[in-house]
Design an enzyme around this catalytic site. Structure first.
Site: not given
Length: 319
Positions: A15, A213, A266
């Site tokens: 990332e 993204y 999450e």
């Protein structure tokens, strides 16, 4: 005199590129509100020496994924006695580990999709109660990297291979719950509270890396147009999950709503921090600008400065 803030960005996780963008946005925002700033890429070999030399008042961690969001860097900063933004070592590690966090959630009666862990070294079969379609993803990771939706047996093998590229030891096989995907941003102001909930409407079947993204691949509605009862339930669950893991300063909690039932997906302890990211988007919906948001996060970390032990930074030749 303005406090000196170090922004940690980049790093060595998959990332990295998103982290660089988060770091740039955070540094710009902090300068706008008057902080002295400098940034360090943790991929550089000299980042530790520079961190020690500069002696920042606070480190703003804008790292995503392994070696940044998982408690690793947090542990280094604890040893140096430098206050930092975000959750502590244990909370960061638990949130990054999707199996460890589910165990905590289970003890707090927080519902989540059924799942199974598959280890690479063992040839385990998927439990019969987990029927297709299935979500397959790495145990440790973020930005939906390595996540797949498998609709048949052939796709399962491809999905497992993809997930193991991001976690070489084990992956999660999870029931696919088709519903409304929402995310709840949380900030401490000064107590933890929920920001306006965002509904995520991907134009792809799965809210994956590309949907996240790439401009035009997803729509976001803020605040989410939920029934009042579902909205309040989602806020409550998000705060409960945040507190169950012992998070602090800020986080983002992802969940799925189907027929009035909410399933936790999450908790992201260092969510994306570009001006287009979801947490800043939620803050903006409440009238909190991006510079104001990062200022709140830094101020929350600064409150812990007096609680850190006084550290004698090692001399350069001692490192």
């Amino acid at each position: 005199m303005a406090e000196k803030i170090c922004i940690l960005k980049g790093g060595i996780s998959p990332e990295r590129e998103i982290s660089l963008k988060s770091g740039e946005a955070v540094e710009k925002g902090l300068r706008e509100v008057g902080y002295k700033t400098f940034s360090l890429d943790t991929r550089r070999e000299d980042f530790f020496n520079r961190l020690v030399k500069e002696k920042p008042d606070v480190v703003f961690i804008a790292l995503h994924g392994p070696y940044g969001e998982d408690g690793t860097v947090q542990g280094v900063l604890e040893l140096l006695g430098i206050p930092y933004t975000g959750s502590g070592v244990l909370s960061s590690a638990l949130a990054m580990d999707k199996v460890g966090s589910k165990r905590i959630f289970a003890s707090y009666d927080i519902p989540f999709p059924q799942f199974q862990v598959l280890e690479k070294r063992r040839k385990s079969r998927i439990k019969p109660e987990l029927s297709l379609p299935l979500i397959i993803k790495p145990v440790r990771g973020g930005s939906t990297l390595g996540v797949s939706l498998a609709k048949d047996k052939a796709e399962i093998e491809k999905a497992l291979e993809k997930a193991f590229c991001y976690d070489s030891s084990c992956v999660i096989v999870e029931e696919y719950i088709q519903g409304r995907e929402v995310t709840v941003g949380i900030i401490e102001d000064p107590e933890p509270r929920a920001l306006p909930i965002i509904e995520i409407l991907p134009k792809r079947e799965l809210y994956d890396y590309k949907a996240k993204y790439t401009d035009g691949f997803c729509e976001f509605i803020t605040p989410a147009p939920l029934k009042k009862s579902d909205y309040l339930k989602a806020e409550k669950m998000a705060l409960r999950a945040y507190q169950a893991l012992g998070c602090r300063d800020f986080a983002r909690v992802d969940m799925i709503i189907r027929e009035g039932k909410i399933y936790l997906l999450e908790v992201n302890t260092i969510p994306g921090m570009t001006e287009k990211s979801l947490l800043p988007r939620a803050a903006r919906a409440e009238g909190i600008s991006f510079p104001e948001l990062v200022d709140k996060i830094v101020k929350s970390a600064l409150k812990r400065k007096s609680k850190f032990p006084v550290t004698n930074y090692p001399a350069k030749n001692e490192i």
